[in-house]
Structures are given as C-alpha cells and as structure tokens.
Design an enzyme around this catalytic site. Structure first.
Site, PDB file in Angstrom:
ATOM      1  N   ARG A 177       0.193  -3.057   9.416  1.00 14.43           N
ATOM      2  CA  ARG A 177      -0.650  -3.520   8.276  1.00 14.43           C
ATOM      3  C   ARG A 177      -1.744  -4.585   8.502  1.00 14.43           C
ATOM      4  O   ARG A 177      -1.717  -5.458   7.946  1.00 14.43           O
ATOM      5  CB  ARG A 177       0.384  -3.881   7.038  1.00 14.43           C
ATOM      6  CG  ARG A 177       1.434  -2.965   6.896  1.00 14.43           C
ATOM      7  CD  ARG A 177       0.664  -1.720   5.912  1.00 14.43           C
ATOM      8  NE  ARG A 177       1.898  -0.688   6.084  1.00 14.43           N
ATOM      9  CZ  ARG A 177       1.970   0.274   6.879  1.00 14.43           C
ATOM     10  NH1 ARG A 177       1.131   0.406   7.769  1.00 14.43           N
ATOM     11  NH2 ARG A 177       3.094   1.040   6.539  1.00 14.43           N
ATOM     12  N   SER A 227       5.457  -2.250  -1.593  1.00 16.09           N
ATOM     13  CA  SER A 227       6.192  -3.000  -1.012  1.00 16.09           C
ATOM     14  C   SER A 227       5.482  -4.384  -0.798  1.00 16.09           C
ATOM     15  O   SER A 227       4.506  -4.645  -0.330  1.00 16.09           O
ATOM     16  CB  SER A 227       6.584  -2.474   0.475  1.00 16.09           C
ATOM     17  OG  SER A 227       6.909  -1.415   0.169  1.00 16.09           O
ATOM     18  N   GLU A 297       3.494  -8.558   2.373  1.00 11.53           N
ATOM     19  CA  GLU A 297       2.513  -7.760   2.602  1.00 11.53           C
ATOM     20  C   GLU A 297       1.371  -7.788   2.101  1.00 11.53           C
ATOM     21  O   GLU A 297       0.175  -7.375   2.229  1.00 11.53           O
ATOM     22  CB  GLU A 297       3.180  -6.220   2.840  1.00 11.53           C
ATOM     23  CG  GLU A 297       2.123  -5.282   3.088  1.00 11.53           C
ATOM     24  CD  GLU A 297       2.596  -3.787   3.278  1.00 11.53           C
ATOM     25  OE1 GLU A 297       3.653  -3.649   3.815  1.00 11.53           O
ATOM     26  OE2 GLU A 297       2.060  -2.779   2.740  1.00 11.53           O
TER      27      GLU A 297
HETATM   28  C1  FAD Z   1       2.784   1.992  -5.888  1.00 15.49           C
HETATM   29  C2  FAD Z   1       2.390   1.909  -4.762  1.00 15.49           C
HETATM   30  C3  FAD Z   1       2.708   2.368  -3.350  1.00 15.49           C
HETATM   31  C4  FAD Z   1       2.033   1.772  -2.176  1.00 15.49           C
HETATM   32  N1  FAD Z   1       2.609   2.472  -0.835  1.00 15.49           N
HETATM   33  C5  FAD Z   1       2.139   2.226   0.181  1.00 15.49           C
HETATM   34  C6  FAD Z   1       2.326   2.996   1.232  1.00 15.49           C
HETATM   35  O1  FAD Z   1       3.068   3.970   1.408  1.00 15.49           O
HETATM   36  N2  FAD Z   1       1.779   2.324   2.385  1.00 15.49           N
HETATM   37  C7  FAD Z   1       0.984   1.466   2.642  1.00 15.49           C
HETATM   38  O2  FAD Z   1       0.508   1.036   3.607  1.00 15.49           O
HETATM   39  N3  FAD Z   1       0.589   0.815   1.366  1.00 15.49           N
HETATM   40  C8  FAD Z   1       1.100   1.031  -0.004  1.00 15.49           C
HETATM   41  N4  FAD Z   1       0.683   0.475  -0.892  1.00 15.49           N
HETATM   42  C9  FAD Z   1      -0.281  -0.755  -0.816  1.00 15.49           C
HETATM   43  C10 FAD Z   1      -1.661  -0.229  -0.792  1.00 15.49           C
HETATM   44  O3  FAD Z   1      -1.945   1.108  -1.643  1.00 15.49           O
HETATM   45  C11 FAD Z   1      -2.265  -0.066   0.412  1.00 15.49           C
HETATM   46  O4  FAD Z   1      -2.302  -1.201   1.139  1.00 15.49           O
HETATM   47  C12 FAD Z   1      -3.878   0.247   0.305  1.00 15.49           C
HETATM   48  O5  FAD Z   1      -4.278   0.506   1.604  1.00 15.49           O
HETATM   49  C13 FAD Z   1      -4.768  -0.882  -0.133  1.00 15.49           C
HETATM   50  O6  FAD Z   1      -5.946  -0.234  -0.573  1.00 15.49           O
HETATM   51  P1  FAD Z   1      -6.859  -0.822  -1.417  1.00 15.49           P
HETATM   52  O7  FAD Z   1      -8.098  -0.106  -1.692  1.00 15.49           O
HETATM   53  O8  FAD Z   1      -6.165  -0.963  -3.054  1.00 15.49           O
HETATM   54  O9  FAD Z   1      -7.106  -2.451  -1.264  1.00 15.49           O
HETATM   55  P2  FAD Z   1      -7.201  -3.841  -2.069  1.00 15.49           P
HETATM   56  O10 FAD Z   1      -5.726  -4.221  -2.667  1.00 15.49           O
HETATM   57  O11 FAD Z   1      -8.391  -3.771  -3.094  1.00 15.49           O
HETATM   58  O12 FAD Z   1      -7.423  -4.932  -0.816  1.00 15.49           O
HETATM   59  C14 FAD Z   1      -6.571  -5.059   0.030  1.00 15.49           C
HETATM   60  C15 FAD Z   1      -7.411  -5.759   1.160  1.00 15.49           C
HETATM   61  O13 FAD Z   1      -8.363  -5.069   1.770  1.00 15.49           O
HETATM   62  C16 FAD Z   1      -9.541  -5.396   1.555  1.00 15.49           C
HETATM   63  N5  FAD Z   1     -10.634  -4.611   1.493  1.00 15.49           N
HETATM   64  C17 FAD Z   1     -10.416  -3.543   0.552  1.00 15.49           C
HETATM   65  N6  FAD Z   1     -11.678  -2.807   0.741  1.00 15.49           N
HETATM   66  C18 FAD Z   1     -12.263  -3.168   1.942  1.00 15.49           C
HETATM   67  C19 FAD Z   1     -13.630  -2.700   2.384  1.00 15.49           C
HETATM   68  N7  FAD Z   1     -14.204  -1.552   2.158  1.00 15.49           N
HETATM   69  N8  FAD Z   1     -13.710  -3.590   3.489  1.00 15.49           N
HETATM   70  C20 FAD Z   1     -13.234  -4.481   4.051  1.00 15.49           C
HETATM   71  N9  FAD Z   1     -11.995  -5.048   3.412  1.00 15.49           N
HETATM   72  C21 FAD Z   1     -11.764  -4.407   2.229  1.00 15.49           C
HETATM   73  C22 FAD Z   1      -9.522  -6.660   0.487  1.00 15.49           C
HETATM   74  O14 FAD Z   1     -10.299  -7.650   0.618  1.00 15.49           O
HETATM   75  C23 FAD Z   1      -8.040  -7.339   0.717  1.00 15.49           C
HETATM   76  O15 FAD Z   1      -7.850  -8.115   1.642  1.00 15.49           O
HETATM   77  C24 FAD Z   1       1.222   1.030  -2.135  1.00 15.49           C
HETATM   78  C25 FAD Z   1       0.846   0.252  -3.317  1.00 15.49           C
HETATM   79  C26 FAD Z   1       1.259   0.703  -4.522  1.00 15.49           C
HETATM   80  C27 FAD Z   1       0.937  -0.114  -5.828  1.00 15.49           C
END
Ligand code: FAD
Length: 303
Positions: A177, A227, A297
């Site tokens: 992560r 998580s 996380e």
């Molecule tokens: C129901 C549920 C289930 C989930 N299951 C998993 C799982 O199985 N495995 C897992 O790893 N995660 C899981 N997650 C967490 C999440 O979906 C992941 O971490 C996902 O990768 C976050 O992506 P996001 O686009 O929503 O990022 P955001 O939440 O919008 O941002 C997260 C971080 O990434 C940065 N960021 C976003 N886009 C960019 C970009 N283009 N360039 C640079 N930085 C950027 C942001 O600034 C921030 O620091 C889950 C979440 C939920 C709600």
C-alpha cells in the site's frame, strides 16, 4: 504577482476548467465524511491538470489530488486550497499485445471490464476495489493475492517541477500500500498494464467469484473507506480487533463493522472526529491486548 484563493477560482474558470467553491467533500468520499473543499476543480485533460498545478504553485495555494475518494478520511474542517479531481482523465485504449493504456481517472472496475472485453487476464483481483487507476497506482492497491505491481507496465506522471515523466513499474517503489508518489508528490496521469490472453468465460467467472467474496465479507451496505488499518506482519487487523471485543464498538456515527472488524462504517452522520476517535480507541485496545500497534491504511487529509 501572487493572487489569493478568490482570484485563483476566477482564473480556473477563465481557463475553461469546470470548478466549484465550498463543496462538501462528503460528496466525493466513499466514507460520506468531510468538510468543504475551498475549491474543487474538474480538469478534463492532462494539460488542464498541468495548468492547475502551475497556478497553485505560482500562488502558493495548497492542492490535493483526488481519485475516487475511496481511501480517504477528510477532516470536518475541510480542505484548504484546490482539490484536483482526476475523474476527467478517462481515456482507455487497447494497444495490442496485452497492453492497456488507461487514464488515471478511470475506475478499476471499468478497467477490469475493459480487460474482460478484450479477453485479457491478470486484473481480476482488482474487480470491486472502488478506486481510480491513479489512486490504485499511488496505493499499490491489491486484493486476493494480486496487486497493481503485478500488472503495471509503466506510468506517466506530472512531477513537482512540472515536467512529464514516464516511469517503469520497477522504479515506482511499489510496496505494501505504498509507492514513490507519496514521497515525490507526482500526479499520476495515465498507466499502462500488461496482461495475458485468457478465456473470456474463465475471466468472467473469476471476476464474479471475487465480487461475491467481497459482498459476503464486506459491509458494502454502509459508507466506509475499506480496511482502515494495514495488515500487521504475521497478523490480520480484523482478527486482532475482533479478539479485542471491538466488533460493533461505536463512537458517534462511526462503528466497527459487525461483518468485518477491519472496516469502520459510517452508520449515519459520522464526523471525521468520530472516526479518528474510534481509530485511536481501537489502536489503544489492540495494543493493550496483543502488543500490536495498528497503522492506518486510510489517508487523513484536511485542515
Ligand atoms: C468498500 C471498499 C473496499 C476496498 N477494498 C480494497 C482492497 O481490496 N484493496 C485495496 O488496496 N484497497 C481497497 N480499498 C481502498 C481504496 O479503494 C484503494 O486504496 C484505492 O486504490 C484508492 O483509490 P482512489 O482513487 O479512491 O484514491 P483516493 O482515495 O481518492 O486517494 C488515495 C490517495 O491517492 C492519491 N491519488 C489519487 N489519485 C492520484 C493520482 N492520479 N496521482 C497521484 N496521487 C493520487 C490521493 O492524493 C490520496 O493520497 C477499498 C475501499 C472501500 C471503500
């Protein structure tokens, strides 16, 4: 001449970039929590992202890069400066030889479906992770034995010095992560994935199986950020929380899920403070019970 936040908003609009002022971040996070973003901008191209970054830097206005908001806890006081929503980076093309090129704003589920349409296997593990491609690269998102590191080929990002860089997966420092983007503040613009030819029926079955596992194990009926804690070496966060008797523990509108103790859910009207207080409570209890300090996380952002 340095300009203030009001003029920055006017400049953004003058550049033809869609933007809004004082927007509740609860509308843009899967937790449905978060105070106002001073400005949220919706660039529709890489050039517009670069223009926004330049504007913020020249005027020392803070900025935050938003993907799908599925790993975020935004403070009740909101976010100062400009939130850059990457949703407009939506290009998705198949280059042949198993290589997909994908804008950072594309959702992982859309990418997985695109791989399926093209009979490509390797991304099934990511189906149902509710993030964008940019957020998934930044987090090295993973599940069910797979992670972004296994399928990425390279990505293009906008560096802090405003230069465009292409970096191969081997140089992205992808760990559990984590990636180099947290340190170098690069904005991921697009990523290429290398997949293998597969059988459509088998790929589809694997995706359905994974979604079913998610539905049966995760409290998807409530807003959450997935998580909350990283998996501690040799343990599972959910099991440690459950063993500490914390399933159902509630502070304000935030509760430890009864279905999956690794999730904190928003049962209605939870504030970021409720979630932070619950995180602290869980950390203290688990440390007391099993000697393990759980590390969050989810990313905490805001004033
Ligand atoms: C129901 C549920 C289930 C989930 N299951 C998993 C799982 O199985 N495995 C897992 O790893 N995660 C899981 N997650 C967490 C999440 O979906 C992941 O971490 C996902 O990768 C976050 O992506 P996001 O686009 O929503 O990022 P955001 O939440 O919008 O941002 C997260 C971080 O990434 C940065 N960021 C976003 N886009 C960019 C970009 N283009 N360039 C640079 N930085 C950027 C942001 O600034 C921030 O620091 C889950 C979440 C939920 C709600």
């Amino acid at each position: 001449m340095v300009i203030g936040i009001k003029q920055v908003f006017s400049e953004i609009c003058a550049m033809g970039i869609s933007a809004e002022e004082k927007v509740p971040m609860s509308q843009y996070t899967s937790f449905k929590i978060g105070g106002n973003a001073e400005i949220i901008a919706f660039p529709s191209s890489e050039e517009q992202i670069a223009a926004l970054l330049k504007l913020c830097k020249e005027n020392t206005i803070p900025y935050f890069v938003l993907g799908n908001g599925s790993n975020l806890l935004v403070s009740d006081e909101g976010i100062a400066g400009v939130v850059i929503n990457t949703g407009g980076l939506s290009a998705l093309t198949y280059e042949g030889n198993g290589v997909i090129n994908c804008g950072a704003g594309v959702s992982l589920s859309k990418l997985c479906n695109f791989a399926l349409e093209n009979n490509l296997t390797g991304l099934e593990f990511a189906f149902g992770i509710p993030g964008s491609v940019g957020g998934a690269v930044y987090m090295n998102a993973g599940a069910y034995g797979g992670e972004m590191k296994d399928v990425l080929l390279d990505c293009v990002y906008l560096a802090e010095d405003m230069s465009l860089k292409t970096v191969p997966v081997s140089d992205m420092a992808l760990g559990y992560r984590s990636s180099m983007f947290a340190k170098n503040k690069g904005i991921v613009l697009s990523a290429r994935f290398r997949l293998c030819s597969g059988d459509k029926k088998e790929i589809k079955e694997k995706m359905s199986e994974i979604i079913e596992r998610r539905r049966s194990k995760q409290p998807l009926e409530y807003p959450s950020a997935g998580s909350v804690f990283k998996r501690p070496e040799g343990h599972f966060a959910g099991a440690l929380i459950e063993k500490s008797g914390l399933k159902g523990k509630t502070i304000g509108g935030a509760a430890v899920s009864e279905k999956h103790a690794g999730f904190i859910i928003n049962k209605g009207g939870a504030s970021a403070k409720d979630v932070n207080d619950l995180i602290k409570y869980i950390q203290d209890k688990v440390l007391e019970n099993s000697g393990v300090l759980l590390e969050p996380e989810i990313k905490t952002v805001g004033k």
